[in-house]
Design an enzyme around this catalytic site. Structure first.
Site, PDB file in Angstrom:
ATOM      1  N   THR A  80      15.176 -10.969 -28.007  1.00 26.79           N
ATOM      2  CA  THR A  80      15.103 -12.354 -27.539  1.00 26.79           C
ATOM      3  C   THR A  80      16.439 -13.051 -27.701  1.00 26.79           C
ATOM      4  O   THR A  80      16.922 -13.740 -26.794  1.00 26.79           O
ATOM      5  CB  THR A  80      14.014 -13.118 -28.311  1.00 26.79           C
ATOM      6  N   GLN A 183      11.867  -3.658 -21.539  1.00 32.36           N
ATOM      7  CA  GLN A 183      10.754  -2.727 -21.336  1.00 32.36           C
ATOM      8  C   GLN A 183      11.192  -1.418 -20.692  1.00 32.36           C
ATOM      9  O   GLN A 183      10.432  -0.447 -20.696  1.00 32.36           O
ATOM     10  CB  GLN A 183       9.673  -3.383 -20.471  1.00 32.36           C
ATOM     11  N   SER A 200      15.907  -4.292 -26.546  1.00 32.22           N
ATOM     12  CA  SER A 200      15.343  -4.583 -27.863  1.00 32.22           C
ATOM     13  C   SER A 200      14.916  -3.289 -28.526  1.00 32.22           C
ATOM     14  O   SER A 200      14.106  -2.533 -27.968  1.00 32.22           O
ATOM     15  CB  SER A 200      14.141  -5.526 -27.708  1.00 32.22           C
ATOM     16  N   ALA A 201      15.433  -3.025 -29.735  1.00 34.27           N
ATOM     17  CA  ALA A 201      15.237  -1.729 -30.377  1.00 34.27           C
ATOM     18  C   ALA A 201      13.781  -1.419 -30.668  1.00 34.27           C
ATOM     19  O   ALA A 201      13.339  -0.278 -30.524  1.00 34.27           O
ATOM     20  CB  ALA A 201      16.050  -1.659 -31.669  1.00 34.27           C
ATOM     21  N   HIS A 202      12.997  -2.411 -31.092  1.00 33.08           N
ATOM     22  CA  HIS A 202      11.625  -2.080 -31.492  1.00 33.08           C
ATOM     23  C   HIS A 202      10.720  -1.787 -30.295  1.00 33.08           C
ATOM     24  O   HIS A 202       9.590  -1.357 -30.467  1.00 33.08           O
ATOM     25  CB  HIS A 202      11.027  -3.160 -32.392  1.00 33.08           C
ATOM     26  N   CYS A 326      -2.414 -16.120 -23.630  1.00 35.40           N
ATOM     27  CA  CYS A 326      -3.108 -17.353 -24.010  1.00 35.40           C
ATOM     28  C   CYS A 326      -3.098 -17.479 -25.526  1.00 35.40           C
ATOM     29  O   CYS A 326      -3.485 -16.556 -26.231  1.00 35.40           O
ATOM     30  CB  CYS A 326      -4.546 -17.327 -23.514  1.00 35.40           C
TER      31      CYS A 326
END
Length: 381
Positions: A80, A183, A200-202, A326
């Site tokens: 992020t 992704q 993003s590594a995770h 949501c």
């Protein structure tokens, strides 16, 4: 022991798109790097020099994996943070050209939040979640466009975007293109033509807390954060160097397995798409059935509360996510599903990882229809 009426099975984790379980290589690298990764790489004493060597090796590994130069790679505390730095820094660096960000209507919320303080033009997608290229071309041709942003593949529907075609329109108008590839990295080959890219590594099985930002040479980037060198991408302060080393090592390992894993996971996702459509009435399986990520599938069940369905699946040992996003704080469905014009009620996102087995998928498919039917009955449908 209380009898809950739920069979006792081992939990099945089916939310790899949010965070994949730690890859064994990441675990080994993390433990091995703790001995030298604690020191400040900026210091000149021996411990600092050893830490700097680890940092340099990690940057080189990321560069090789992503097909870029090591000095184009910077590390951030999360995917992020990397994505927002790309948008904010890219817009700041081209302030003389304008203040407008062109983006698809299905970008990650991190990108949209970063653009809030600037002008923005959202480009629509079709019902499968694929970018409208004609509208994209018109948008990037407009006056005052400083940067464009296109997610490589939808994190909610799985549809792979026409990044290279979009990049060609950007290049023709002198507009840098940022690609959020969180992704895609580790799952499918990266597209070409982009100017900035984040990951993003995770998401690929590295540790959490490591984001990667690539800014290609010749792209003007200006830090939106207070720091000494405003023109060199990088987060102010110290990074978790052992986690960085583990992320780089695991990415190399994941890429070595990617082709075989993509084929295995894609076959399982095909099975989910077919069986859900055949066994659950009033369901919509969303996203492109062909041009999609291999590990992710989303479907929406009419007359079912999404949160209730997720809780019911959790009670039966299945950890899944909701593409509708949501929450009690927002109480509104996903902007991605809204942009696609698809059903958002009773939304479930299933995303596989390297540990997901065919047996896990079969058990999920056996349990799902009954749970949906029970929830509809409870709702009086």
């Amino acid at each position: 022991m209380e009898d809950t009426g739920v069979p006792a099975y081992l939990p099945v984790y089916l939310d790899g798109a949010t965070a994949a379980p730690l890859h064994p290589v990441a675990r080994e690298a993390l433990l091995a790097s703790l001995a030298d990764g604690w020191a400040d790489p900026a210091r000149l004493y021996a411990a600092g020099r050893r830490a700097q060597q680890l940092s340099d090796a990690a940057h080189a590994a990321f560069a090789e994996a992503l097909g870029v130069r090591a000095d184009e790679v910077s590390l951030w505390p999360s995917g992020t943070a990397a994505a927002q730095a790309a948008v904010l820094g890219g817009l700041a660096g081209r302030a003389r050209q304008g203040d407008t960000l062109v983006h698809s209507a299905i970008e990650h919320s991190a990108v949209l939040h970063a653009a809030d303080r600037h002008q923005a033009r959202a480009v629509p997608v079709d019902r499968r979640g694929r970018l409208d290229l004609d509208a994209w071309e018109r948008a990037v041709e407009g006056d005052g466009v400083a940067l464009a942003s296109l997610i490589s593949a939808s994190h909610e529907a799985g549809t792979v975007q026409p990044v290279e075609s979009a990049a060609a329109f950007c290049a023709g108008n002198g507009v840098p293109l940022f690609v959020d590839a969180a992704q895609s990295v580790g799952h499918v080959p990266l597209p070409t033509g982009w100017s900035l890219l984040s990951a993003s590594a995770h998401k690929w099985g590295g540790p959490p807390g490591v984001g990667v930002l690539v800014v290609r040479k010749g792209v003007r980037w200006l830090s939106p954060y207070p720091k000494d060198d405003l023109y060199r991408p990088g987060v102010p302060g110290a990074l978790d160097l052992p986690a960085v080393v583990a992320a780089a090592a695991s990415l190399r390992a994941v890429l070595g397995e990617a082709e075989a894993e993509a084929a295995r996971q894609s076959a399982l996702v095909d099975r989910i798409r077919e069986r859900v459509a055949a066994t659950v009435p009033d369901v919509e399986v969303v996203g492109d059935p062909v041009d999609r990520l291999p590990h992710l599938v989303t479907f929406s069940c009419l007359y079912v509360d999404g949160e209730a369905l997720l809780h019911a699946l959790d009670r039966h040992g299945f950890a899944v996510s909701s593409g509708s996003s949501c929450t009690a704080s927002t109480l509104r469905p996903s902007h991605v599903l809204e942009a696609m014009g698809v059903l958002s009620h009773g939304n479930v996102r299933v995303s596989l990882h390297r540990g997901t087995t065919a047996e896990d998928v079969e058990r999920f498919l056996d349990v799902l229809p009954g749970l949906v039917a029970d929830l509809r009955k409870e709702a009086g449908m």
